[in-house]
Motif scaffolding. Structure first.
Motif, PDB file in Angstrom:
ATOM      1  N   UNK A  20     -89.622 -24.021  49.391  1.00  0.00           N
ATOM      2  CA  UNK A  20     -90.816 -24.475  48.640  1.00  0.00           C
ATOM      3  C   UNK A  20     -91.886 -23.696  49.133  1.00  0.00           C
ATOM      4  N   UNK A  21     -92.541 -23.120  48.399  1.00  0.00           N
ATOM      5  CA  UNK A  21     -93.715 -22.057  48.852  1.00  0.00           C
ATOM      6  C   UNK A  21     -94.547 -22.338  47.673  1.00  0.00           C
ATOM      7  N   UNK A  22     -95.319 -23.686  47.869  1.00  0.00           N
ATOM      8  CA  UNK A  22     -96.038 -24.101  46.532  1.00  0.00           C
ATOM      9  C   UNK A  22     -97.616 -23.880  47.017  1.00  0.00           C
ATOM     10  N   UNK A  23     -98.362 -23.338  45.920  1.00  0.00           N
ATOM     11  CA  UNK A  23     -99.840 -23.171  46.274  1.00  0.00           C
ATOM     12  C   UNK A  23    -100.021 -22.186  46.970  1.00  0.00           C
ATOM     13  N   UNK A  24     -99.272 -21.212  47.522  1.00  0.00           N
ATOM     14  CA  UNK A  24     -99.553 -20.066  48.359  1.00  0.00           C
ATOM     15  C   UNK A  24     -99.858 -18.933  47.834  1.00  0.00           C
ATOM     16  N   UNK A  25     -99.133 -18.627  46.732  1.00  0.00           N
ATOM     17  CA  UNK A  25     -99.208 -17.279  45.907  1.00  0.00           C
ATOM     18  C   UNK A  25    -100.704 -17.354  45.438  1.00  0.00           C
ATOM     19  N   UNK A  79     -95.540 -22.681  54.589  1.00  0.00           N
ATOM     20  CA  UNK A  79     -96.963 -23.308  54.468  1.00  0.00           C
ATOM     21  C   UNK A  79     -97.310 -24.699  54.122  1.00  0.00           C
ATOM     22  N   UNK A  80     -96.602 -25.342  55.162  1.00  0.00           N
ATOM     23  CA  UNK A  80     -96.481 -26.736  55.076  1.00  0.00           C
ATOM     24  C   UNK A  80     -97.337 -27.418  55.474  1.00  0.00           C
ATOM     25  N   UNK A  96     -82.765 -21.011  46.056  1.00  0.00           N
ATOM     26  CA  UNK A  96     -83.578 -21.666  44.862  1.00  0.00           C
ATOM     27  C   UNK A  96     -85.188 -21.431  45.525  1.00  0.00           C
ATOM     28  N   UNK A  97     -86.218 -21.041  44.640  1.00  0.00           N
ATOM     29  CA  UNK A  97     -87.406 -21.153  45.174  1.00  0.00           C
ATOM     30  C   UNK A  97     -88.423 -22.148  44.171  1.00  0.00           C
ATOM     31  N   UNK A  98     -89.047 -22.994  44.986  1.00  0.00           N
ATOM     32  CA  UNK A  98     -90.031 -23.728  44.211  1.00  0.00           C
ATOM     33  C   UNK A  98     -91.304 -23.028  44.434  1.00  0.00           C
ATOM     34  N   UNK A  99     -92.203 -22.876  43.209  1.00  0.00           N
ATOM     35  CA  UNK A  99     -93.582 -22.434  43.339  1.00  0.00           C
ATOM     36  C   UNK A  99     -94.331 -23.805  42.787  1.00  0.00           C
ATOM     37  N   UNK A 100     -95.787 -23.741  42.871  1.00  0.00           N
ATOM     38  CA  UNK A 100     -96.679 -24.676  42.494  1.00  0.00           C
ATOM     39  C   UNK A 100     -96.885 -24.550  40.943  1.00  0.00           C
ATOM     40  N   UNK A 101     -97.456 -25.510  40.425  1.00  0.00           N
ATOM     41  CA  UNK A 101     -97.815 -25.542  38.983  1.00  0.00           C
ATOM     42  C   UNK A 101     -98.541 -24.141  38.736  1.00  0.00           C
ATOM     43  N   UNK A 102     -98.560 -23.512  37.702  1.00  0.00           N
ATOM     44  CA  UNK A 102     -99.218 -22.347  37.112  1.00  0.00           C
ATOM     45  C   UNK A 102     -98.911 -21.014  38.122  1.00  0.00           C
TER      46      UNK A 102
END
Lengths: 121, 275
Positions: free
Chosen positions: B210-215, B108-109, B239-245
């Motif tokens: 990097x899958x940030x601010x998708x969930x 989700x870039x 490794x998986x990177x998620x967004x803050x919170x």
């Protein structure tokens, strides 16, 4: 509270920048050109300087070069804020000791982002 | 917008892409759909919705979902994840993989800033990891976003949000009023349209996602599927990177938070995905 000197010959720009930087938590001083800015710095070095390029009397690039020769003049983090947007100009500013560079027009997000990058917030 | 039109938009977004769209946020809906209505030569949003109801046009339905899925992004968003990637994850993987390619996916870039930020980090760190090879993939639901990503062309406003000026000087060229990433950085990233809500066939292909601010943008039932997709796509030591919170709560058996590294998760190597 950290201090920031806003150097720009436009009173409107100084007012806008002051409002944004005060919201971030800076105490603000203002100068309308490089000579006035140097006088401020000799009296009290600020933590940061938001610096226009094109100004009467002494422009931004001459100011930063003079500043860096002053006692304690290597301390302030300088962020250019100017309409000059050529790569050559940006490189010149960095070579002279600028930490960051903003191309006008700007908004609060850009100032906050650049000041964070400059390590001053 | 009429409530029944907003409800239809929300329903389409949830069904096709797992997107959580609040039908009460009519301003958001209208700001996203007005440009689409213009592009598709409708006089108004209601005309667009009426046509969609009447024709069941699949292409138009997807265009609507893609318009709703687009979101703001910026270079080096949140800064910290990229420092973690540079200082912890990349050196670890460079050591583990040797000369084997390290494969990184920016899921989700959007318009590509995240993928290019990673490419710039890799390029700047290359001298520290001799022999390291890296492949970067950017995916998004929106073809329009991917077209822009592929061009590597950004406005002055976009390159001033999050991008350190030294990176600008090093990796960009001026292109009239805009700025374009150097061919060297552009060539490091490959792009593909991917719907993260569908079943993905990407078994163990990636070392970092990097899958940030998708969930946080997805409807609740879709979050587990997304995390299953991520677990399937990651190498056992990936490794998986998620967004803050954002958290892996919907599938916490598949990932372990990396201590002292908020937003970073290690794939649990013992987790087995159901066939």
């Amino acid at each position: 509270m950290k201090t920031c000197l806003v150097v720009d010959d436009s009173r409107v720009i100084r007012k806008v920048a002051r409002r944004i930087l005060e919201d971030i938590g800076f105490e603000i001083a203002e100068a309308g050109d490089g000579v006035e800015a140097l006088a401020w710095c000799r009296a009290m070095m600020p933590d940061a300087i938001l610096l226009d390029w094109n100004m009467p009397v002494m422009n931004g690039i001459d100011f930063i070069r003079r500043l860096r020769q002053e006692p304690g003049g290597d301390q302030p983090r300088v962020v250019f804020c100017t309409v000059e947007n050529d790569l050559a100009r940006i490189r010149e500013a960095l070579d002279a000791g600028a930490a960051e560079y903003i191309m006008k027009p700007f908004d609060g997000d850009i100032i906050a982002s650049k000041f964070a990058e400059a390590g001053v917030i | 917008m009429k409530p029944e039109d907003s409800a239809l938009v929300a329903q389409l977004c949830a069904a096709r892409a797992g997107l959580n769209v609040d039908p009460d946020k009519t301003y958001l809906l209208e700001s996203r759909l007005a440009p689409l209505a213009r592009r598709e030569n409708f006089g108004s949003i209601p005309e667009l919705i009426t046509a969609l109801r009447a024709s069941r046009d699949d292409r138009l339905a997807w265009a609507l979902v893609e318009a709703m899925a687009s979101s703001e992004t910026e270079f080096f968003r949140d800064r910290q994840p990229f420092a973690l990637f540079r200082d912890d994850v990349l050196p670890t993987l460079a050591r583990l993989r040797g000369g084997q390619p390290i494969r990184i996916w920016s899921a989700a870039c959007g318009t590509g800033q995240e993928a290019y930020s990673l490419a710039m980090v890799v390029e700047d760190q290359r001298a520290l990891h001799p022999g390291m090879t890296v492949e970067i993939f950017g995916s998004d639901l929106s073809e329009r976003a991917l077209e822009k990503a592929q061009s590597g062309l950004y406005t002055q406003f976009e390159i001033q949000r999050g991008l350190p000026v030294r990176q600008l000087v090093q990796h960009f060229e001026k292109a009239e009023d805009n700025w374009q990433l150097s061919p060297r950085i552009r060539q490091m990233v490959r792009w593909r349209r991917v719907n993260l809500a569908s079943e993905l066939n990407t078994s163990g292909r990636f070392d970092v996602i990097f899958c940030r601010y998708v969930l946080s943008a997805m409807v609740e039932p879709m979050r587990q599927r997304l995390l299953e997709n991520m677990a399937r796509a990651l190498a056992p030591d990936g490794f998986l990177f998620l967004g803050q919170n954002e958290t892996v709560n919907a599938l916490d058996e598949a990932f372990q938070p990396v201590s002292g590294r908020p937003g970073l998760y290690a794939r649990n190597p013992d987790y087995k995905i159901a066939a």
